[in-house]
Design a protein around this motif. Sequence first.
Motif, short mmCIF file in Angstrom:
data_model
loop_
_atom_site.label_atom_id
_atom_site.label_comp_id
_atom_site.label_asym_id
_atom_site.label_seq_id
_atom_site.Cartn_x
_atom_site.Cartn_y
_atom_site.Cartn_z
N ALA A 1 -6.51 -0.82 -2.67
CA ALA A 1 -7.04 -2.16 -2.98
C ALA A 1 -5.97 -3.02 -3.63
CB ALA A 1 -8.26 -2.04 -3.89
N ALA A 2 -5.19 -2.43 -4.54
CA ALA A 2 -4.13 -3.19 -5.22
C ALA A 2 -3.02 -3.59 -4.26
CB ALA A 2 -3.56 -2.35 -6.37
N PHE A 3 -2.62 -2.66 -3.38
CA PHE A 3 -1.58 -2.98 -2.38
C PHE A 3 -2.03 -4.12 -1.48
CE2 PHE A 3 0.26 1.50 -2.77
CZ PHE A 3 1.42 1.06 -3.39
N LYS B 1 1.68 0.68 4.76
CA LYS B 1 2.04 -0.35 3.77
C LYS B 1 1.02 -0.42 2.64
CE LYS B 1 4.49 -3.26 7.11
NZ LYS B 1 4.44 -4.50 7.92
N LEU B 2 -0.19 0.08 2.90
CA LEU B 2 -1.24 0.08 1.88
C LEU B 2 -1.34 1.42 1.17
CD1 LEU B 2 -4.02 -1.89 3.80
CD2 LEU B 2 -2.38 -2.76 2.13
N GLY B 3 -0.35 2.28 1.39
CA GLY B 3 -0.30 3.55 0.68
C GLY B 3 -0.94 4.72 1.40
N TYR B 4 -1.38 4.53 2.64
CA TYR B 4 -1.99 5.63 3.39
C TYR B 4 -0.93 6.63 3.84
CZ TYR B 4 -6.64 3.51 3.78
OH TYR B 4 -7.88 3.00 3.51
N GLN B 5 -1.31 7.89 3.82
CA GLN B 5 -0.43 8.95 4.30
C GLN B 5 -1.21 9.85 5.27
OE1 GLN B 5 0.90 11.00 0.78
NE2 GLN B 5 2.59 9.58 0.44
N THR B 6 -0.53 10.31 6.30
CA THR B 6 -1.16 11.22 7.25
C THR B 6 -1.24 12.61 6.63
OG1 THR B 6 -0.34 9.98 9.17
CG2 THR B 6 -0.99 12.27 9.54
N LYS B 7 -2.45 13.15 6.53
CA LYS B 7 -2.64 14.48 5.95
C LYS B 7 -2.80 15.54 7.04
CE LYS B 7 -2.55 13.52 1.54
NZ LYS B 7 -3.72 13.66 0.67
#
Length: 283
Positions: free
Chosen positions: A127-129, A260-266
């Motif tokens: 949300a902050a990104f 760019k919003l901080g998501y990472q592939t798990k």
Amino acid sequence: MYIYLKLFETIERSLRLMNDSITFYNEIDIIASNTWPAEITAYIDNWQLRATQGVTKRANSVLAIGDYPKTANWLPLVEQFYADKGLPAIFHISDASPPGLDEMLDSQGYVHELPCLMMFANAQEAAAFAQEKLLLKPPLSITTEWIGEVDEEWLDAFLELERYDKTLKDCYKGICDRISKTKGFIKIKKDDQIIAVATAIVEGEYAGFLNVVVSEKERGQGLSYYLLQALSSWSLEHGATQQYLQVVASNTTAVSLYEKLGYQTKYRYHYRMKYDLSPFASS
């Protein structure tokens, strides 16, 4: 002796981490399946067989997680289930699937299709990104509306934005109506016209986002950041601290946006499909 002890500790730690990962994959696969409930669900032991008139692979596939079924002839039973409905047999294969299943299906003529990513982010950080990205864009003259159940307006806009056949409307409505968890459907409007929609579903600490679509004519203005910020804020209000998205791996534009919003592939998943089930077709 010291070297052997260290080696044993390393192996033990690796096995523990692997088991923890498999437990996580199983948990998320089940949570994600709850966001898209099938019209018909049957079981072979712990595997779900899902069918929904052929609309979307998720709602028309075997959720193959955990151990293999104890039933010896499980593959013919799966193929008969789908042949009876005039559908191809599809398996959802993920890191939670049993070892060797993907290779075995390949040997049986199942085609590898639609590799996807499961991407995760901390809800507050995402949300902050998104808010930071929005500050770099001109203000948007739009309005936001949340509804707890899909309505005609949302469904019509979703089908139009995705360019889906309007005859699928009742099927998509049925899927959305069957979602039993905390759910919200967002409409983003400009000049009283819906230009973006999405769905958020909260189960436990996780929020899953799906049906995320923005009008092609409105892209490039920061609308995606606005939409993700709204989804993240709504999810936080409903108790989710983590959030995830299921993204087609080839959709590099979406993957880049989420990163760019901080998501990472798990972890990843794909489908194995077999179209020719004629030998199993019922009379």
